[in-house]
Structures are given as structure tokens and as C-alpha cells.
Design an enzyme around this catalytic site. Sequence first.
Site, PDB file in Angstrom:
ATOM      1  N   GLY A   1      66.153  10.716  -1.664  1.00  0.00           N
ATOM      2  CA  GLY A   1      66.923  11.647  -0.855  1.00  0.00           C
ATOM      3  C   GLY A   1      68.120  12.201  -1.597  1.00  0.00           C
TER       4      GLY A   1
ATOM      5  N   ALA B   1      62.799  14.416  -0.178  1.00  0.00           N
ATOM      6  CA  ALA B   1      63.215  15.279   0.932  1.00  0.00           C
ATOM      7  C   ALA B   1      64.709  15.524   0.811  1.00  0.00           C
ATOM      8  CB  ALA B   1      62.884  14.638   2.281  1.00  0.00           C
ATOM      9  N   SER B   2      65.114  16.732   1.085  1.00  0.00           N
ATOM     10  CA  SER B   2      66.541  17.043   1.080  1.00  0.00           C
ATOM     11  C   SER B   2      67.229  16.411   2.280  1.00  0.00           C
ATOM     12  CB  SER B   2      66.770  18.555   1.079  1.00  0.00           C
ATOM     13  OG  SER B   2      66.185  19.151   2.224  1.00  0.00           O
ATOM     14  N   ASN B   3      66.443  16.057   3.297  1.00  0.00           N
ATOM     15  CA  ASN B   3      66.998  15.437   4.494  1.00  0.00           C
ATOM     16  C   ASN B   3      65.885  14.649   5.177  1.00  0.00           C
ATOM     17  OD1 ASN B   3      68.054  14.997   7.189  1.00  0.00           O
ATOM     18  ND2 ASN B   3      69.585  16.551   6.715  1.00  0.00           N
ATOM     19  N   TYR B   4      66.115  13.373   5.453  1.00  0.00           N
ATOM     20  CA  TYR B   4      65.095  12.514   6.060  1.00  0.00           C
ATOM     21  C   TYR B   4      65.225  12.400   7.576  1.00  0.00           C
ATOM     22  CZ  TYR B   4      63.139  11.127   1.633  1.00  0.00           C
ATOM     23  OH  TYR B   4      62.492  11.157   0.426  1.00  0.00           O
TER      24      TYR B   4
ATOM     25  N   HIS C   1      79.717  19.630   5.937  1.00  0.00           N
ATOM     26  CA  HIS C   1      79.530  18.224   5.575  1.00  0.00           C
ATOM     27  C   HIS C   1      80.881  17.578   5.299  1.00  0.00           C
ATOM     28  CE1 HIS C   1      75.290  19.332   4.991  1.00  0.00           C
ATOM     29  NE2 HIS C   1      75.045  18.043   5.157  1.00  0.00           N
ATOM     30  N   HIS C   2      80.838  16.264   5.162  1.00  0.00           N
ATOM     31  CA  HIS C   2      82.026  15.479   4.835  1.00  0.00           C
ATOM     32  C   HIS C   2      82.549  15.843   3.443  1.00  0.00           C
ATOM     33  CE1 HIS C   2      79.296  13.040   2.330  1.00  0.00           C
ATOM     34  NE2 HIS C   2      78.469  13.151   3.347  1.00  0.00           N
TER      35      HIS C   2
ATOM     36  N   LYS D   1      80.801  14.907  -0.041  1.00  0.00           N
ATOM     37  CA  LYS D   1      79.544  15.497  -0.495  1.00  0.00           C
ATOM     38  C   LYS D   1      79.784  16.316  -1.752  1.00  0.00           C
ATOM     39  CE  LYS D   1      75.358  17.837   0.988  1.00  0.00           C
ATOM     40  NZ  LYS D   1      74.559  16.752   0.391  1.00  0.00           N
TER      41      LYS D   1
ATOM     42  N   THR E   1      69.829  20.404   2.275  1.00  0.00           N
ATOM     43  CA  THR E   1      69.224  20.810   3.542  1.00  0.00           C
ATOM     44  C   THR E   1      69.358  22.315   3.750  1.00  0.00           C
ATOM     45  OG1 THR E   1      69.712  18.650   4.501  1.00  0.00           O
ATOM     46  CG2 THR E   1      69.288  20.451   6.044  1.00  0.00           C
TER      47      THR E   1
END
EC number: 1.17.1.8
Length: 234
Positions: free
Chosen positions: A70, A95-98, A130-131, A134, A141
Site C-alpha cells: 500500500g 493498491a493506492s488505497n485498501y 490528508h494529514h 503524508k 488515491t
Amino acid sequence: MKIALLGYGKMGKTIEKLAIERGHTIVIKADVGTAYDITEADVAIDFSVPQAAFGNISNCLNNGVPVISGTTGWLEDYDSAVELCHTKKGAFIYASNYSLGVNIFFELNKTLARMMRTLTQYKVSMEEIHHTQKLDAPSGTAITLAKGIIEESNYKNWTLDTPKEDEIGIVAKRIENVPGTHEISYTSQVDTIDIKHTAHSRDGFALGAVIAAEWIIGKKGVFSMKDVLNLNDY
């Protein structure tokens, strides 16, 4: 199931908690520079850093260990990872996002883009938040969402700058303690259509990664979350 966690930051720790709750054992917790024997694990979950991801994935595939990745920001080496997986007859998911919800959102995004293709009075744009920890912008995503729109429309590219007519403009914001928000807007002079996914915690991302790790055991090939969630008919 014995799991190797390659990357033991906030996401790795969340995966550990949920994996143990589901009856699994964490046998490796590795950060950059950590020595470990990957063959101790039945499956590896990589949420490391961009400069370590391809090495982690290659190590797994070279040693016959299925790997779920990820990590974003390393995709210039993705084709090499796919080739190695096929050569070694291994098993690999990137995956860019699970998050299960985000992967449904990916399909909703493509369906909407297909519906809007001929309605040229609407201009598409995207915002992701995002936080502040990141590292990459836009998020993986957001890039996946942009690619989904491009596949189903006349748009040719995405940009963080002022978009040209055939580009999707993405605004990337970094705000303290935001797990991840993605909003896609189609705007005309008379109205706006929005679709949005808001993550409330990291648990959704972590759970999806554990489910993918459970799913890949015993399989050979390169897969995606569409395979894991049986979304290929949508």
C-alpha cells in the site's frame, strides 16, 4: 496466518492490531534498515516508504512470499514488480488505497465519469485532504481516481496547477489529523454534482489490507482490490 509488516509506522501498528483481532500472528515488524528473514512469514504487508517499497516487494517475490503493498510514490518501478512476480510465479497486490469503501468509490467514480462524458458543459475537479505527515501530493488515491476519470472520458491528464481544458485539476491539502478525504466535483454554470469519500480513521485502510492478505494466500499472479472484493463485473 503469519504476517510480516514491512513498515511499522502508524499504519503498520493499526494493521497489527486488526490482524491480531482476526486471529493472525505478526512475526516480523520491519522498518528501513531492519534485518529480517522474510521466509518466516506466510504473507507480507508493505506500508513502508517510497524508497524502500520496491526492494521489499522484490525480496518477498524472490523468496516465494505473497506481498500486499500500500506504499505510494514508487510506481516508476511497478512494471518491474509485475514482471518479477510473473517470473517467480508469485503473488502480488498493489493498491493506492485498501479501504473497502474507497474501492467501491473508485467504481462509482468511473461510472459517473462515463455518464458525464458527453456533457461538456461540466468541468471536473478534485480535492483531496490528508494529514500533515503524508509525504506525497496528490495522494495515490487521488491519482487512481483521476486515472479512472481519464479512462472513461475525454480528459487526458491531471495537474496540481491551473488545469488546461483537457486536464483534471487536483487541489491537495494537508491538515493535521485528517485520515483522508476525496471529493470529485462536476461543475457547470447552473449546478454542481459532487461525490465524496471521507475516512474517519486508519482502521478502514488497515482492515482492507488484512482482508487482501487473507485472500491472496494460495494464489499466483498480480491482482487488485477489484479481485479481492469481486468488483470486476461492475
